[in-house]
Enzyme design. Structure first.
Site, PDB file in Angstrom:
ATOM      1  N   THR A   1     -14.808 -49.412  68.790  1.00 18.18           N
ATOM      2  CA  THR A   1     -14.248 -49.849  67.512  1.00 18.18           C
ATOM      3  C   THR A   1     -12.946 -49.134  67.199  1.00 18.18           C
ATOM      4  O   THR A   1     -11.915 -49.760  66.939  1.00 18.18           O
ATOM      5  CB  THR A   1     -15.262 -49.610  66.388  1.00 18.18           C
ATOM      6  OG1 THR A   1     -16.448 -50.365  66.658  1.00 18.18           O
ATOM      7  CG2 THR A   1     -14.695 -50.045  65.051  1.00 18.18           C
TER       8      THR A   1
ATOM      9  N   ARG B   1     -16.628 -47.553  79.722  1.00 19.35           N
ATOM     10  CA  ARG B   1     -17.857 -47.589  80.523  1.00 19.35           C
ATOM     11  C   ARG B   1     -18.042 -48.956  81.187  1.00 19.35           C
ATOM     12  O   ARG B   1     -18.483 -49.047  82.324  1.00 19.35           O
ATOM     13  CB  ARG B   1     -19.054 -47.274  79.619  1.00 19.35           C
ATOM     14  CG  ARG B   1     -20.383 -47.166  80.355  1.00 19.35           C
ATOM     15  CD  ARG B   1     -21.509 -46.850  79.382  1.00 19.35           C
ATOM     16  NE  ARG B   1     -21.236 -45.623  78.648  1.00 19.35           N
ATOM     17  CZ  ARG B   1     -21.894 -45.233  77.576  1.00 19.35           C
ATOM     18  NH1 ARG B   1     -22.847 -45.996  77.076  1.00 19.35           N
ATOM     19  NH2 ARG B   1     -21.598 -44.099  76.981  1.00 19.35           N
TER      20      ARG B   1
ATOM     21  N   GLY C   1     -12.161 -39.841  58.177  1.00 16.76           N
ATOM     22  CA  GLY C   1     -11.459 -41.024  58.655  1.00 16.76           C
ATOM     23  C   GLY C   1      -9.992 -41.060  58.296  1.00 16.76           C
ATOM     24  O   GLY C   1      -9.185 -40.298  58.799  1.00 16.76           O
TER      25      GLY C   1
ATOM     26  N   GLY D   1     -22.684 -53.186  58.196  1.00 16.95           N
ATOM     27  CA  GLY D   1     -22.050 -52.414  59.253  1.00 16.95           C
ATOM     28  C   GLY D   1     -21.672 -50.997  58.866  1.00 16.95           C
ATOM     29  O   GLY D   1     -21.040 -50.285  59.646  1.00 16.95           O
TER      30      GLY D   1
ATOM     31  N   GLU E   1     -25.651 -47.289  61.071  1.00 18.59           N
ATOM     32  CA  GLU E   1     -26.106 -47.623  62.415  1.00 18.59           C
ATOM     33  C   GLU E   1     -27.557 -48.094  62.373  1.00 18.59           C
ATOM     34  O   GLU E   1     -28.259 -47.920  61.369  1.00 18.59           O
ATOM     35  CB  GLU E   1     -25.990 -46.398  63.325  1.00 18.59           C
ATOM     36  CG  GLU E   1     -24.597 -45.819  63.430  1.00 18.59           C
ATOM     37  CD  GLU E   1     -23.659 -46.669  64.264  1.00 18.59           C
ATOM     38  OE1 GLU E   1     -24.164 -47.578  64.979  1.00 18.59           O
ATOM     39  OE2 GLU E   1     -22.438 -46.468  64.180  1.00 18.59           O
TER      40      GLU E   1
ATOM     41  N   ASP F   1     -24.250 -35.450  59.722  1.00 16.40           N
ATOM     42  CA  ASP F   1     -22.855 -35.849  59.887  1.00 16.40           C
ATOM     43  C   ASP F   1     -21.956 -35.072  58.937  1.00 16.40           C
ATOM     44  O   ASP F   1     -20.903 -34.556  59.336  1.00 16.40           O
ATOM     45  CB  ASP F   1     -22.728 -37.357  59.632  1.00 16.40           C
ATOM     46  CG  ASP F   1     -21.286 -37.840  59.701  1.00 16.40           C
ATOM     47  OD1 ASP F   1     -20.758 -37.950  60.811  1.00 16.40           O
ATOM     48  OD2 ASP F   1     -20.700 -38.097  58.639  1.00 16.40           O
TER      49      ASP F   1
ATOM     50  N   LYS G   1     -18.816 -32.107  59.654  1.00 21.80           N
ATOM     51  CA  LYS G   1     -17.483 -32.156  59.055  1.00 21.80           C
ATOM     52  C   LYS G   1     -17.212 -30.925  58.202  1.00 21.80           C
ATOM     53  O   LYS G   1     -16.093 -30.391  58.196  1.00 21.80           O
ATOM     54  CB  LYS G   1     -17.351 -33.434  58.231  1.00 21.80           C
ATOM     55  CG  LYS G   1     -17.440 -34.693  59.074  1.00 21.80           C
ATOM     56  CD  LYS G   1     -17.572 -35.952  58.227  1.00 21.80           C
ATOM     57  CE  LYS G   1     -17.706 -37.189  59.098  1.00 21.80           C
ATOM     58  NZ  LYS G   1     -17.940 -38.411  58.292  1.00 21.80           N
TER      59      LYS G   1
ATOM     60  N   GLY H   1     -14.406 -46.409  60.100  1.00 22.39           N
ATOM     61  CA  GLY H   1     -14.002 -47.765  60.438  1.00 22.39           C
ATOM     62  C   GLY H   1     -12.799 -47.803  61.362  1.00 22.39           C
ATOM     63  O   GLY H   1     -12.096 -46.811  61.562  1.00 22.39           O
TER      64      GLY H   1
END
Length: 460
Positions: free
Chosen positions: A14, A46, A135, A188, A191, A202, A206, A330
């Site tokens: 992505t 991959r 992000g 979306g 996950e 997560d 950070k 994103g």
């Protein structure tokens, strides 16, 4: 113009696809900003079949990252595969080959930052990682450059968009946790396995990175006290709102700023401890690290961050309070930060900044991790107790024994439920976390307690 900056992209999912797309479609714009062309030389994936209809020319695609790394036409390796095994090898091999590195891998930096940055210093290369936290929000650059004249005294961050989306849906639309998570997955944001997002892992990765930049503290994610939103009950969302608060999953780092400073004492080195951005530990050189749901007043800036957005509030001793907000994940936002790092490398800014910052090195700023038990905070405490006389007295006596003062109590009039447990909500004044947890253990042992107590820190 200077010579072309050659780029190898390791991973083209992505985010990688977004980076490749901009490099290929907007080369002239990037060259004008960088003062030299940025050329995509190699793309390692991959499964090459997945890119057969994409914008990347087929002659750039391979499955061999070793050849890509050692290509003399490649000057920067962009690692976007995630994880901490293959990604670590790619980064270390790239540095050993004399290549600069750009990564969005917060888990890798949090777990192996010292090893990676020492390798970069040995080879006199730079590691850039703006995309690893929040992000498209330029918080890394803000802390390392724009606020460089400050000693940061507190950081509060909404660093996980999935959790913030879920909490917003629960608060504004009355959804259950399960329903809000399902919608986040459908859109979306989450996950199929959302564990790392909703259990606080997560955000802890950070926060470890931010703590290194702001305080020179090398903290593994396991060093950070962590509580997620995966056990949050809609009942607590409602009670918080009734009290005038919003619940947010916050990643926090804060320090008192002066040795042996008393909570509430204000001086030139210590912000007012009543401020919502600071709950004061005892030691001047101690930094408290914390990821958990926190009650913030509705008027608090972070309380108003909705949906999947990220935001970071930073307090510096010179600038005061600043806020950085934007999309935290994103294709577009994260690719934007990766490309900004590439431009900085092309110009030469990143190399100078990297050398001066001395991140994950022995050149520490002198801060250590504060034991969480010593941190003072106000607390929200919600109990399910038997509806009978003397219960409130038992609870308040236990709190008093631990020198914990009560600010307010909420207990709605019980319906005729035949003795079913009823919720009891208590808000405390500031108390040491260790003393509060000792009281909690005693309260949970009461015969009238129908379920383990639920508690959250309060941001004021």
């Amino acid at each position: 113009m200077l010579d072309t900056l050659g780029i190898a992209l390791i991973g083209c999912g992505t985010v990688g696809g977004g980076v490749a797309d901009v490099l290929l479609r907007h080369g002239d714009r990037l060259a004008a900003r960088a003062g030299r062309p940025l050329a995509l030389r190699r793309v390692v994936v991959r499964d090459p079949a997945k890119l057969r209809d994409g914008p990347v020319p087929k002659d750039l695609i391979s499955t061999d990252h070793t050849t890509a790394i050692h290509d003399p036409a490649v000057h920067v390796v962009v690692e976007l595969i995630g994880g901490t095994t293959t990604a670590k090898k790619v980064v270390l091999d790239a540095l050993a080959a004399g290549k600069h590195v750009v990564t969005a891998n917060k888990a890798l930096l949090a777990e192996a930052g010292h090893e990676i940055f020492e390798a970069a210093r040995r080879t006199e290369r730079a590691v850039c990682f703006e995309a690893a936290v929040a992000g498209g929000v330029p918080i890394i650059r803000a802390l390392g450059e724009s606020l460089a004249a400050n000693q940061v005294t507190a950081i509060q961050g909404i660093l996980n968009g999935t959790s913030n989306f879920i909490l917003t849906a629960m608060a504004e639309r009355g959804m259950t946790y399960a329903a809000a998570l399902a919608e986040a997955q459908r859109l979306g944001y989450a996950e199929a396995d959302p564990t790392l997002d909703v259990d606080g892992s997560d955000a802890a990765h950070k926060l470890a990175i931010l703590a290194q930049i702001a305080f020179g503290v090398t903290a593994k994610p396991t060093d950070i006290e962590r509580q997620g939103i995966d056990t949050l009950d809609a009942m607590d969302i409602r009670f918080a709102d009734e009290l005038g608060y919003t619940i947010k999953l916050l990643a926090e780092a804060w320090t008192s700023g002066t040795r042996n400073a008393e909570p509430g004492v204000r001086n030139e080195k210590q912000p007012d401890s009543s401020d919502s951005a600071l709950r004061t530990p005892h030691s001047a050189l101690g930094v408290a690290l914390h990821v958990a749901p926190v009650l913030l007043r509705h008027t608090d800036l972070l309380a108003q961050v909705r949906g999947a957005y990220n935001a970071v509030l930073v307090r510096g001793d010179v600038v005061g309070e600043t806020l950085y907000q934007g999309p935290g994940a994103g294709r577009g936002p994260t690719a934007s930060s990766v490309l900004a790092d590439l431009i900085d490398l092309a110009v030469g800014r990143a190399q100078r900044t990297f050398a001066a910052a001395q991140l994950w090195s022995k050149a520490s700023k002198g801060f250590a991790i504060e034991p969480p038990e010593r941190v003072r905070s106000r607390f929200y405490l919600r109990l399910l107790v038997a509806d009978k006389p003397g219960v409130l007295a038992d609870v308040t006596r236990i709190l008093a024994d631990e020198q914990i003062s009560i600010s307010s109590v909420v207990q709605h009039e019980a319906a005729e439920t035949g003795g079913s447990p009823v919720p009891l909500v208590i808000v405390t004044h500031a108390a040491e976390t260790g003393r509060f947890k000792q009281a909690l253990a005693k309260i949970n042992r009461l015969a009238t307690a129908a379920a383990p107590a639920v508690f959250f820190s309060m941001g004021d």
